[in-house]
Design a protein around this motif. Sequence first.
Motif, short mmCIF file in Angstrom:
data_model
loop_
_atom_site.label_atom_id
_atom_site.label_comp_id
_atom_site.label_asym_id
_atom_site.label_seq_id
_atom_site.Cartn_x
_atom_site.Cartn_y
_atom_site.Cartn_z
N TYR A 1 0.70 4.46 -0.12
CA TYR A 1 -0.12 5.66 0.00
C TYR A 1 0.69 6.94 0.17
O TYR A 1 0.16 8.03 -0.02
CB TYR A 1 -1.14 5.51 1.13
CG TYR A 1 -0.53 5.45 2.52
CD1 TYR A 1 -0.46 6.58 3.30
CD2 TYR A 1 -0.04 4.26 3.02
CE1 TYR A 1 0.09 6.53 4.57
CE2 TYR A 1 0.51 4.20 4.28
CZ TYR A 1 0.58 5.34 5.05
OH TYR A 1 1.13 5.29 6.29
N LYS B 1 -2.02 2.12 -4.87
CA LYS B 1 -1.64 3.53 -4.75
C LYS B 1 -2.91 4.35 -4.67
O LYS B 1 -3.83 4.15 -5.44
CB LYS B 1 -0.83 3.95 -5.97
CG LYS B 1 -0.47 5.40 -5.97
CD LYS B 1 0.38 5.71 -7.18
CE LYS B 1 0.71 7.15 -7.28
NZ LYS B 1 1.30 7.74 -6.13
N SER B 2 -2.95 5.23 -3.70
CA SER B 2 -4.12 6.07 -3.51
C SER B 2 -3.76 7.51 -3.83
O SER B 2 -2.70 7.99 -3.47
CB SER B 2 -4.59 5.97 -2.06
OG SER B 2 -5.55 6.95 -1.81
N GLY C 1 -7.93 5.44 -6.87
CA GLY C 1 -6.64 4.82 -6.65
C GLY C 1 -6.24 4.00 -7.85
O GLY C 1 -6.96 3.92 -8.84
N ASP D 1 0.86 -1.18 0.00
CA ASP D 1 0.00 0.00 0.00
C ASP D 1 0.90 1.23 0.00
O ASP D 1 1.34 1.69 1.04
CB ASP D 1 -0.91 -0.03 1.23
CG ASP D 1 -1.93 1.09 1.21
OD1 ASP D 1 -1.99 1.85 0.21
OD2 ASP D 1 -2.66 1.23 2.20
N LYS E 1 -4.56 10.72 -0.35
CA LYS E 1 -3.63 11.34 0.59
C LYS E 1 -2.85 12.45 -0.09
O LYS E 1 -2.40 13.39 0.54
CB LYS E 1 -2.63 10.31 1.13
CG LYS E 1 -3.23 9.30 2.05
CD LYS E 1 -3.26 9.85 3.44
CE LYS E 1 -3.70 8.78 4.40
NZ LYS E 1 -3.83 9.23 5.73
#
Length: 187
Positions: A10, A36-37, A49, A8, A40
Amino acid sequence: YDVYLVEDDYLGDFISNTSNLPLHFYDTNERVIYLKSFSKIMFPGLRVGACLLPSVLRNSFIEYRTILEVDSSMFSQAALNLYIKTGMFDEHIKDARSIQKKRDQAFLKQSSQTPDLFKLQLFDTGKSFITLPQDVSTSLFEKYLKEEHIKLEDIGRNVPNNYTCQNKIYTIELLQLTPDQITQGIS
């Protein structure tokens, strides 16, 4: 062990040191699921994402996501697409990295002026750590921090229950602080 690892990433866009590549970069056996977001990075309300999957999982995932995408916000996806294509996303990342670099510099400068009693470490993810020596009372330390309105997170929640650490380690989150707040907090 024939298992999949979920990465993750992020905070990946905040990392300025390009020698720290994501785990999926080293995956030669297609065992890493990379997530991947963008929320944030830009704003928490955006629920968009990306995910890189091993080829054996792709078709099942696409089929499953197609069912879930019925209610997804096409407006958010179109806005993100435009944001990326116009270069605004890259500019935002550049600005975010510059801000984080200033935070890191404030942390490093102030931590170099602290007594050797505490070990302060900085990682390029906006996180830093403070390690207490064995002879320092953690309960008195935590009581003092509480009185000073300083919040540190005990790293113990991130390790298995049966793991014992010789020293007490706390996480210091820098991502939402100004350089002045970091200087004041470390001092």
